[in-house]
Design a protein around this motif. Sequence first.
Motif, PDB file in Angstrom:
ATOM      1  N   GLY A 164      52.540 -24.429  17.036  1.00 30.16           N
ATOM      2  CA  GLY A 164      51.703 -25.620  17.001  1.00 30.16           C
ATOM      3  C   GLY A 164      51.860 -26.529  18.197  1.00 30.16           C
ATOM      4  O   GLY A 164      51.080 -27.454  18.383  1.00 30.16           O
ATOM      5  N   MET A 165      52.906 -26.344  18.988  1.00 30.64           N
ATOM      6  CA  MET A 165      53.158 -27.152  20.184  1.00 30.64           C
ATOM      7  C   MET A 165      53.119 -28.644  19.863  1.00 30.64           C
ATOM      8  O   MET A 165      52.459 -29.440  20.539  1.00 30.64           O
ATOM      9  CB  MET A 165      52.151 -26.808  21.283  1.00 30.64           C
ATOM     10  N   GLY A 166      53.832 -29.009  18.810  1.00 31.88           N
ATOM     11  CA  GLY A 166      53.924 -30.415  18.446  1.00 31.88           C
ATOM     12  C   GLY A 166      52.861 -30.898  17.490  1.00 31.88           C
ATOM     13  O   GLY A 166      52.880 -32.066  17.069  1.00 31.88           O
ATOM     14  N   SER A 167      51.926 -30.045  17.137  1.00 30.96           N
ATOM     15  CA  SER A 167      50.854 -30.427  16.208  1.00 30.96           C
ATOM     16  C   SER A 167      50.891 -29.540  14.975  1.00 30.96           C
ATOM     17  O   SER A 167      51.322 -28.383  15.038  1.00 30.96           O
ATOM     18  CB  SER A 167      49.479 -30.288  16.877  1.00 30.96           C
ATOM     19  N   GLY A 195      41.679 -26.152  20.870  1.00 33.39           N
ATOM     20  CA  GLY A 195      42.603 -25.029  20.814  1.00 33.39           C
ATOM     21  C   GLY A 195      43.946 -25.406  20.236  1.00 33.39           C
ATOM     22  O   GLY A 195      44.934 -24.714  20.434  1.00 33.39           O
ATOM     23  N   GLY A 196      44.014 -26.502  19.503  1.00 28.50           N
ATOM     24  CA  GLY A 196      45.219 -26.987  18.867  1.00 28.50           C
ATOM     25  C   GLY A 196      45.486 -28.448  19.202  1.00 28.50           C
ATOM     26  O   GLY A 196      45.741 -28.745  20.357  1.00 28.50           O
ATOM     27  N   PRO A 197      45.371 -29.356  18.215  1.00 27.78           N
ATOM     28  CA  PRO A 197      45.142 -29.085  16.793  1.00 27.78           C
ATOM     29  C   PRO A 197      43.685 -28.803  16.418  1.00 27.78           C
ATOM     30  O   PRO A 197      43.414 -28.321  15.333  1.00 27.78           O
ATOM     31  CB  PRO A 197      45.621 -30.370  16.111  1.00 27.78           C
ATOM     32  N   ILE A 198      42.728 -29.146  17.337  1.00 25.59           N
ATOM     33  CA  ILE A 198      41.329 -28.825  17.040  1.00 25.59           C
ATOM     34  C   ILE A 198      41.149 -27.309  17.114  1.00 25.59           C
ATOM     35  O   ILE A 198      41.655 -26.665  18.044  1.00 25.59           O
ATOM     36  CB  ILE A 198      40.392 -29.517  18.046  1.00 25.59           C
ATOM     37  N   GLY A 238      54.075 -27.705  34.241  1.00 25.45           N
ATOM     38  CA  GLY A 238      54.413 -26.563  33.391  1.00 25.45           C
ATOM     39  C   GLY A 238      55.757 -26.676  32.724  1.00 25.45           C
ATOM     40  O   GLY A 238      56.570 -27.563  33.010  1.00 25.45           O
ATOM     41  N   LEU A 239      56.002 -25.730  31.805  1.00 22.97           N
ATOM     42  CA  LEU A 239      57.270 -25.639  31.082  1.00 22.97           C
ATOM     43  C   LEU A 239      57.671 -24.179  30.929  1.00 22.97           C
ATOM     44  O   LEU A 239      58.162 -23.755  29.883  1.00 22.97           O
ATOM     45  CB  LEU A 239      57.160 -26.338  29.720  1.00 22.97           C
ATOM     46  N   LEU A 240      57.466 -23.403  32.007  1.00 22.25           N
ATOM     47  CA  LEU A 240      57.703 -21.968  31.922  1.00 22.25           C
ATOM     48  C   LEU A 240      59.163 -21.635  31.673  1.00 22.25           C
ATOM     49  O   LEU A 240      59.480 -20.615  31.059  1.00 22.25           O
ATOM     50  CB  LEU A 240      57.219 -21.286  33.205  1.00 22.25           C
ATOM     51  N   GLU A 241      60.080 -22.485  32.161  1.00 20.40           N
ATOM     52  CA  GLU A 241      61.501 -22.225  31.955  1.00 20.40           C
ATOM     53  C   GLU A 241      62.105 -23.085  30.853  1.00 20.40           C
ATOM     54  O   GLU A 241      63.041 -22.673  30.170  1.00 20.40           O
ATOM     55  CB  GLU A 241      62.267 -22.449  33.269  1.00 20.40           C
ATOM     56  N   SER A 242      61.589 -24.301  30.687  1.00 15.03           N
ATOM     57  CA  SER A 242      62.157 -25.208  29.696  1.00 15.03           C
ATOM     58  C   SER A 242      61.146 -26.294  29.368  1.00 15.03           C
ATOM     59  O   SER A 242      60.336 -26.681  30.224  1.00 15.03           O
ATOM     60  CB  SER A 242      63.444 -25.842  30.231  1.00 15.03           C
ATOM     61  N   ASP A 243      61.197 -26.799  28.125  1.00 10.12           N
ATOM     62  CA  ASP A 243      60.320 -27.899  27.748  1.00 10.12           C
ATOM     63  C   ASP A 243      61.011 -29.258  27.933  1.00 10.12           C
ATOM     64  O   ASP A 243      60.550 -30.283  27.439  1.00 10.12           O
ATOM     65  CB  ASP A 243      59.818 -27.752  26.303  1.00 10.12           C
ATOM     66  N   SER A 244      62.129 -29.253  28.657  1.00 10.07           N
ATOM     67  CA  SER A 244      62.794 -30.485  29.033  1.00 10.07           C
ATOM     68  C   SER A 244      63.094 -30.430  30.525  1.00 10.07           C
ATOM     69  O   SER A 244      62.954 -29.383  31.157  1.00 10.07           O
ATOM     70  CB  SER A 244      64.093 -30.679  28.234  1.00 10.07           C
ATOM     71  N   VAL A 245      63.514 -31.567  31.081  1.00  8.66           N
ATOM     72  CA  VAL A 245      63.804 -31.615  32.505  1.00  8.66           C
ATOM     73  C   VAL A 245      65.183 -32.225  32.725  1.00  8.66           C
ATOM     74  O   VAL A 245      65.661 -33.033  31.934  1.00  8.66           O
ATOM     75  CB  VAL A 245      62.745 -32.431  33.286  1.00  8.66           C
ATOM     76  N   THR A 246      65.830 -31.813  33.816  1.00  7.20           N
ATOM     77  CA  THR A 246      67.124 -32.351  34.217  1.00  7.20           C
ATOM     78  C   THR A 246      66.971 -32.910  35.622  1.00  7.20           C
ATOM     79  O   THR A 246      66.505 -32.206  36.523  1.00  7.20           O
ATOM     80  CB  THR A 246      68.202 -31.254  34.201  1.00  7.20           C
ATOM     81  N   LEU A 247      67.362 -34.175  35.812  1.00  8.10           N
ATOM     82  CA  LEU A 247      67.065 -34.831  37.079  1.00  8.10           C
ATOM     83  C   LEU A 247      68.147 -35.831  37.458  1.00  8.10           C
ATOM     84  O   LEU A 247      68.474 -36.720  36.671  1.00  8.10           O
ATOM     85  CB  LEU A 247      65.720 -35.559  36.971  1.00  8.10           C
ATOM     86  N   TYR A 280      48.580 -20.236  29.076  1.00 10.34           N
ATOM     87  CA  TYR A 280      49.918 -20.034  28.499  1.00 10.34           C
ATOM     88  C   TYR A 280      50.111 -20.936  27.273  1.00 10.34           C
ATOM     89  O   TYR A 280      50.770 -20.545  26.309  1.00 10.34           O
ATOM     90  CB  TYR A 280      50.983 -20.319  29.548  1.00 10.34           C
ATOM     91  N   ARG A 281      49.522 -22.106  27.314  1.00  4.46           N
ATOM     92  CA  ARG A 281      49.601 -23.025  26.186  1.00  4.46           C
ATOM     93  C   ARG A 281      49.123 -22.375  24.894  1.00  4.46           C
ATOM     94  O   ARG A 281      49.649 -22.666  23.810  1.00  4.46           O
ATOM     95  CB  ARG A 281      48.751 -24.266  26.478  1.00  4.46           C
TER      96      ARG A 281
END
Length: 344
Positions: free
Chosen positions: A53-56, A111-114, A262-271, A44-45
């Motif tokens: 770029g997923m941060g790259s 597979g990113g950034p390489i 994983g981050l299938l629903e969100s790239d942040s977390v609530t806790l 999925y990444r």
Amino acid sequence: MSETMKRWEIPAYGVDKLALNTVARPTPKAGEILVEVEAVSLNYRDLVVAADGMGSDLNFPFTPASDMTGRVVALGEGVTRFSVGDKVISTYIANWVDGAPLSWADSPTQGGPIPGMLAEYVATPAEWCVLAPKSMTPEEASTLPVAALTAWMALIEEGNLHAGQTVVVQGTGGVSLFAIQIAAANGAHVIVTTTSDSKIARAKELGATHGINRNTHPDWQNEVRRLTDGRGAEHILEMAGGDNLGRSLQAVAPGGRISVIGLLESDSVTLPIMPMLGSRVSIVAIAVGPRRVLEDLIRAVDVRGLKPVIDASYSFSEVKEAFAHLKRGAFGKIVVKVREAYMN
């Protein structure tokens, strides 16, 4: 050997821009090996990297996908780690051989950034590869570098899983299905949460003890408590992010472990903090693992006969279709057969 080859590339961000181009076949530099790629497995990444770029920052044209298996066909100067003819698989995190994780700057990812592996040949540092398992086909072996290693790191290398514990596995992607098999093989009880009864039935065939349909039980954490007589699970593989982590916290046993993957629903977390303190839970981020642990996993694969679940295989000309399948969801892994003649 031809001086040219085919390689999938994007000229800018967007997986919809994928094009199969003819480029010069690489020559291995000192310390590198030239690998004739046999199979590439998608994560999925790879979709996220192609999108933004997923941060790259990517250098274009860019070739996606980090996970491959292939045959060494040439050695650069000074290479002693492999011989021509060896079957190898790629590692994911460059330079992380063992021990504590390196900084992001010192350990870029393939597979990113390489640049990635969706090519007929890749020239790559020998230190970034390991010998492929003897008990797997190239298609099967290509699924190990990210999905299998992530599950192994979460449960075995860092999780110290042992018989009698309960593991909650979220979803039915590649990591989750490897986790079911690894946990069951080590005598754990496995609860899988997913979105359909048919997926639960298939997960049970792989070793899951119980299944929870999240459509029927959106507050799935209550079902975990019921199935464990109120105690909760010692291990939870958190695949969604966002508010789901709060549910995982309610489902974990006192002193248990939540592996954030994983981050299938969100790239942040609530806790909420107080329940975390009260349960004395460990919340740990799992970002695949080092080369040494991948080699440990491969030894276990050959001894135990672990096999990936491959939902579909596509030919090298069908990479766009493979990504479309990945985007809509898969039960297990999606694999691209680059060299079908070697699939034996």
